[in-house]
Write a protein that holds these residues in place. Structure first.
Motif: not given
Length: 332
Positions: A201-212
């Protein structure tokens, strides 16, 4: 019966022949059908600071009643049960907080990697007909995350970040949404966790990184009111603080067993609150058994494999290295 036995102090895990258990007064015996392998099973059988005692283990399990002890009422042979593996004396400081894992007196009944298990009837959680034994073996990890979300004080509409893509993180997403979060963004170092995080149900997924941090703020519509740290690895508490808003809160569910440094001044400059939680109470188990089939998604989506009891030692070795599994169930 066959059962997995840990030698202790980082020693071997072996499958041994043990006497079949017999129920005492107020106890019952179940034929274990499924037991999940938890990250705790992996980390606490390595002989480090936090280590299981020698003996049986396995705490995410469910099965069917095969024997009833004297005085046990309300249960029947063949009944499907999940198990709260943590005993509770009911009168210590830990029990005063309604958290079985914090009990300082009662023994553990984590013995799910076995063909049979004996336990007090007070720790047995009947499963409704709508639930399978696979569902039952997921109630314990679901309870960990439910307890964490409940105790976090999350407000309706909160912007929530969940760090991690393992079981506790996935179920933190599940419960945050079920209990009224506005938006939830999941972050992980592994892109392969994306689909499961979104499935929960997450609205978005963001990978770990410099711009997270910037990507997460954009996805949430602002900085996170609440951050659940569910990785349990060095560096994650500092990462959680970076994602928290001014006056935000970080809840640690990752149970890191090694030093995890953070910069207090950065947390202080946000007036951030940090809360450490572990465990659950019987109320979490009963709530889940009653309502799990009414959720917005099927929690069984995280089960990626099943293996026989005989394969447990090799499977745990495999899970300690790079792998593509999320939740592996042992068929006992």
């Amino acid at each position: 019966m066959k059962a997995a036995v840990y030698a202790g102090k980082g020693g071997a895990i072996t499958i041994e022949e043990l006497p079949d258990p017999v129920p005492g007064d107020g106890e019952l015996v179940i034929r274990v059908q499924r037991c999940g392998i938890c990250g705790t099973d992996l980390s606490m059988t390595k002989g480090e600071m936090f280590d299981f005692p020698a003996g049986q283990f396995g705490h995410e399990f469910a099965g069917e009643v095969v024997a009833l002890g004297k005085g046990v009422e309300g249960f029947r042979l063949g009944q499907k049960l999940a198990v709260n593996p943590s005993g509770a004396c009911g009168h210590c400081i830990g029990c005063a907080g309604h958290n079985h894992v914090m009990c300082r007196e009662a023994p553990s009944f984590a013995q799910g990697f076995a063909e049979y298990a004996r336990l007090p009837a007070s720790l047995a959680v009947p499963l409704p007909d709508t639930l399978s034994l696979a569902d039952g073996a997921l109630i314990e990890p679901l309870a960990v995350s439910l307890y964490g979300v409940r105790r976090s004080g999350m407000k309706p509409g909160a912007r929530v970040v969940v760090l991690g893509g393992g079981t506790v993180a996935l179920y933190a997403i599940y419960w945050a949404l079920a209990l009224g979060a506005g938006k939830v963004v999941a972050l992980s170092r592994s892109e392969r966790r994306r689909d499961l995080c979104l499935a929960m149900g997450a609205d978005a997924f963001v990978p770990f990184g410099a711009n997270e941090v910037g990507e997460t703020i954009e996805a949430l519509g602002g900085p996170a009111d609440l951050v659940f740290e569910c990785v349990g690895a060095e560096g994650m508490m500092m990462k959680a603080i970076q994602h928290a808003s001014v006056y935000g809160k970080v809840v640690s569910l990752g149970f890191c067993t090694k030093p995890d440094p953070l910069i207090p001044a950065l947390a202080a400059y946000k007036c951030a609150t940090i809360q450490f939680l572990v465990g659950y109470g019987m109320d979490e188990f009963l709530t889940i058994a009653r309502d799990i089939d009414k959720g917005h998604v099927d929690p069984k989506a995280i089960i990626t494999d099943t293996v026989p009891l005989a394969a447990l030692p090799q499977t745990m070795d495999m899970l300690r290295g790079p792998n593509n599994e999320t939740k592996v169930h042992v068929l006992c």
